[in-house]
Scaffold this motif. Structure first.
Motif, PDB file in Angstrom:
ATOM      1  N   LYS A  53      43.582   9.459  20.667  1.00 28.15           N
ATOM      2  CA  LYS A  53      43.316   9.578  22.096  1.00 28.15           C
ATOM      3  C   LYS A  53      42.895   8.209  22.627  1.00 28.15           C
ATOM      4  N   VAL A  54      43.575   7.750  23.662  1.00 26.23           N
ATOM      5  CA  VAL A  54      43.306   6.445  24.245  1.00 26.23           C
ATOM      6  C   VAL A  54      42.897   6.619  25.696  1.00 26.23           C
ATOM      7  N   TYR A  55      41.787   5.969  26.077  1.00 20.42           N
ATOM      8  CA  TYR A  55      41.245   6.087  27.423  1.00 20.42           C
ATOM      9  C   TYR A  55      41.649   4.905  28.299  1.00 20.42           C
ATOM     10  N   SER A  56      41.733   5.169  29.597  1.00 16.92           N
ATOM     11  CA  SER A  56      41.977   4.122  30.590  1.00 16.92           C
ATOM     12  C   SER A  56      40.666   3.747  31.260  1.00 16.92           C
ATOM     13  N   GLU A  57      40.722   2.780  32.172  1.00 20.44           N
ATOM     14  CA  GLU A  57      39.513   2.313  32.856  1.00 20.44           C
ATOM     15  C   GLU A  57      38.816   3.445  33.611  1.00 20.44           C
ATOM     16  N   ASP A  58      39.589   4.394  34.163  1.00 15.16           N
ATOM     17  CA  ASP A  58      38.988   5.490  34.930  1.00 15.16           C
ATOM     18  C   ASP A  58      38.548   6.652  34.052  1.00 15.16           C
ATOM     19  N   ASP A  59      38.540   6.446  32.730  1.00 11.63           N
ATOM     20  CA  ASP A  59      38.107   7.436  31.742  1.00 11.63           C
ATOM     21  C   ASP A  59      39.066   8.612  31.578  1.00 11.63           C
ATOM     22  N   THR A  60      40.254   8.528  32.183  1.00 15.44           N
ATOM     23  CA  THR A  60      41.277   9.511  31.847  1.00 15.44           C
ATOM     24  C   THR A  60      41.852   9.130  30.490  1.00 15.44           C
ATOM     25  N   SER A  61      42.344  10.119  29.764  1.00 20.52           N
ATOM     26  CA  SER A  61      42.816   9.841  28.420  1.00 20.52           C
ATOM     27  C   SER A  61      44.242  10.322  28.215  1.00 20.52           C
ATOM     28  N   ARG A  62      44.859   9.796  27.182  1.00 23.20           N
ATOM     29  CA  ARG A  62      46.221  10.184  26.820  1.00 23.20           C
ATOM     30  C   ARG A  62      46.305  10.304  25.305  1.00 23.20           C
ATOM     31  N   ALA A  63      46.870  11.414  24.830  1.00 23.91           N
ATOM     32  CA  ALA A  63      47.032  11.621  23.394  1.00 23.91           C
ATOM     33  C   ALA A  63      48.386  11.076  22.954  1.00 23.91           C
ATOM     34  N   LEU A  64      48.379  10.360  21.826  1.00 25.72           N
ATOM     35  CA  LEU A  64      49.605   9.773  21.301  1.00 25.72           C
ATOM     36  C   LEU A  64      49.773  10.174  19.846  1.00 25.72           C
ATOM     37  N   GLU A  65      50.969  10.572  19.481  1.00 27.89           N
ATOM     38  CA  GLU A  65      51.285  10.814  18.080  1.00 27.89           C
ATOM     39  C   GLU A  65      51.855   9.524  17.508  1.00 27.89           C
ATOM     40  N   VAL A  66      51.192   8.986  16.488  1.00 25.21           N
ATOM     41  CA  VAL A  66      51.561   7.667  15.979  1.00 25.21           C
ATOM     42  C   VAL A  66      51.622   7.702  14.453  1.00 25.21           C
ATOM     43  N   PRO A  67      52.380   6.785  13.844  1.00 23.88           N
ATOM     44  CA  PRO A  67      52.390   6.688  12.377  1.00 23.88           C
ATOM     45  C   PRO A  67      51.106   6.064  11.866  1.00 23.88           C
ATOM     46  N   SER A  68      50.818   6.275  10.605  1.00 24.95           N
ATOM     47  CA  SER A  68      49.551   5.818  10.032  1.00 24.95           C
ATOM     48  C   SER A  68      49.450   4.300   9.951  1.00 24.95           C
ATOM     49  N   ASP A  69      50.574   3.596  10.032  1.00 21.58           N
ATOM     50  CA  ASP A  69      50.536   2.134   9.916  1.00 21.58           C
ATOM     51  C   ASP A  69      50.678   1.433  11.262  1.00 21.58           C
ATOM     52  N   ILE A  70      50.425   2.134  12.351  1.00 18.53           N
ATOM     53  CA  ILE A  70      50.584   1.522  13.668  1.00 18.53           C
ATOM     54  C   ILE A  70      49.481   0.501  13.921  1.00 18.53           C
ATOM     55  N   THR A  71      49.855  -0.634  14.511  1.00 19.73           N
ATOM     56  CA  THR A  71      48.897  -1.687  14.823  1.00 19.73           C
ATOM     57  C   THR A  71      48.417  -1.562  16.268  1.00 19.73           C
ATOM     58  N   ALA A  72      47.373  -2.303  16.592  1.00 21.07           N
ATOM     59  CA  ALA A  72      46.848  -2.294  17.959  1.00 21.07           C
ATOM     60  C   ALA A  72      47.908  -2.783  18.944  1.00 21.07           C
ATOM     61  N   ARG A  73      48.648  -3.793  18.562  1.00 18.43           N
ATOM     62  CA  ARG A  73      49.706  -4.295  19.452  1.00 18.43           C
ATOM     63  C   ARG A  73      50.789  -3.242  19.675  1.00 18.43           C
ATOM     64  N   ASP A  74      51.135  -2.500  18.622  1.00 15.77           N
ATOM     65  CA  ASP A  74      52.140  -1.438  18.762  1.00 15.77           C
ATOM     66  C   ASP A  74      51.670  -0.371  19.741  1.00 15.77           C
ATOM     67  N   VAL A  75      50.390  -0.009  19.680  1.00 15.57           N
ATOM     68  CA  VAL A  75      49.851   0.986  20.601  1.00 15.57           C
ATOM     69  C   VAL A  75      49.924   0.471  22.036  1.00 15.57           C
ATOM     70  N   CYS A  76      49.582  -0.797  22.232  1.00 10.91           N
ATOM     71  CA  CYS A  76      49.657  -1.389  23.567  1.00 10.91           C
ATOM     72  C   CYS A  76      51.092  -1.369  24.098  1.00 10.91           C
ATOM     73  N   GLN A  77      52.040  -1.745  23.255  1.00 14.64           N
ATOM     74  CA  GLN A  77      53.441  -1.743  23.666  1.00 14.64           C
ATOM     75  C   GLN A  77      53.909  -0.333  24.012  1.00 14.64           C
ATOM     76  N   LEU A  78      53.457   0.646  23.240  1.00 12.69           N
ATOM     77  CA  LEU A  78      53.831   2.028  23.493  1.00 12.69           C
ATOM     78  C   LEU A  78      53.288   2.505  24.839  1.00 12.69           C
ATOM     79  N   LEU A  79      52.045   2.177  25.130  1.00 12.77           N
ATOM     80  CA  LEU A  79      51.441   2.597  26.392  1.00 12.77           C
ATOM     81  C   LEU A  79      52.026   1.847  27.579  1.00 12.77           C
TER      82      LEU A  79
END
Length: 231
Positions: free
Chosen positions: A24-50
């Motif tokens: 679960k990843v939050y935005s500045e306004d505290d709304t959140s979004r759930a993402l299904e990701v592989p176990s080896d995902i990096t922080a940069r990959d998550v940013c690119q996905l969002l």
């Protein structure tokens, strides 16, 4: 039976499948979004996905942050870090969060490293010309042979202690040290404070309220099972 008539059966090669996790990843306004990701995902990959899912413009400032809510500490997760490893260090009872927001200073050190170190806070090796330019100081930090020494005063408190002390610190490649005698840099006066091979640095904006610090702004080294605070 001839060799040509023999049948050989090889075991089937099964493809390697990575386990999927939901974060679960939050935005500045505290709304959140759930993402299904592989176990080896990096922080940069998550940013690119969002960035793709939200149709944002990629200006290289989007960053994934780790927020430790019970202590008011947070940090920018580095691009290469595995997000699942970050979360594996969380305590179940704590409501820690991942935030996705912009950090315009994300790569500023690589663009303008000289702005981070005023002349009175940095010492170069004796064999190095003191007039080091932009690219020179960056190469020194990335080099394994030479490394500038950063020094200055900080208020510090060790885990489990209530009092804060103003001490003269020295940042070297081997770690962070403080002097037990004024600004002396003699080996007998230097005491080891923290090393970085197994440490993460967190920032704090609520130091006075939570830790009784002399200032609100500070940073904290999280080393395995304890914290060392500096302001």
């Amino acid at each position: 039976m001839s060799l040509s008539s023999r049948r050989v059966t090889l075991p089937a090669v099964m493809p390697i499948t990575l386990q999927k996790w939901v974060i679960k990843v939050y935005s500045e306004d505290d709304t959140s979004r759930a993402l299904e990701v592989p176990s080896d995902i990096t922080a940069r990959d998550v940013c690119q996905l969002l960035i793709l899912k939200n149709h944002y413009i990629d200006d290289h400032s989007w960053t994934l942050f780790e927020q430790l809510t019970h202590t008011g500490l947070g940090r920018a997760i580095e691009d290469h870090e595995l997000v699942m490893e970050v979360q594996s260090n969380w305590v179940m009872e704590e409501e820690n969060k991942l935030y996705f927001r912009k950090n315009y200073a994300k790569y500023e050190f690589f663009k303008n490293p000289l702005s981070f170190f005023p002349d009175h806070m940095i010492s170069f090796p004796s064999e190095t010309d003191a007039a080091v330019n932009h690219s020179g100081i960056l190469q020194m930090f990335l080099s394994s042979s030479t490394y500038p020494e950063i020094h200055g005063y900080l208020h510090a408190k060790e885990q489990g202690k209530k009092s804060w002390k103003k001490l003269y610190f020295l940042l070297r490649r081997s770690g962070l040290y403080f002097s037990t005698k004024g600004t002396s840099k003699e080996p007998r006066h230097l005491q080891f404070f923290c090393e970085f091979s197994n440490s993460d640095m967190y920032m704090s904006l609520t130091g006075k309220k939570i830790f009784g610090a002399p200032t609100n702004y500070g940073f904290c080294f999280k080393v395995q099972a304890y914290y060392s605070d500096t302001y």
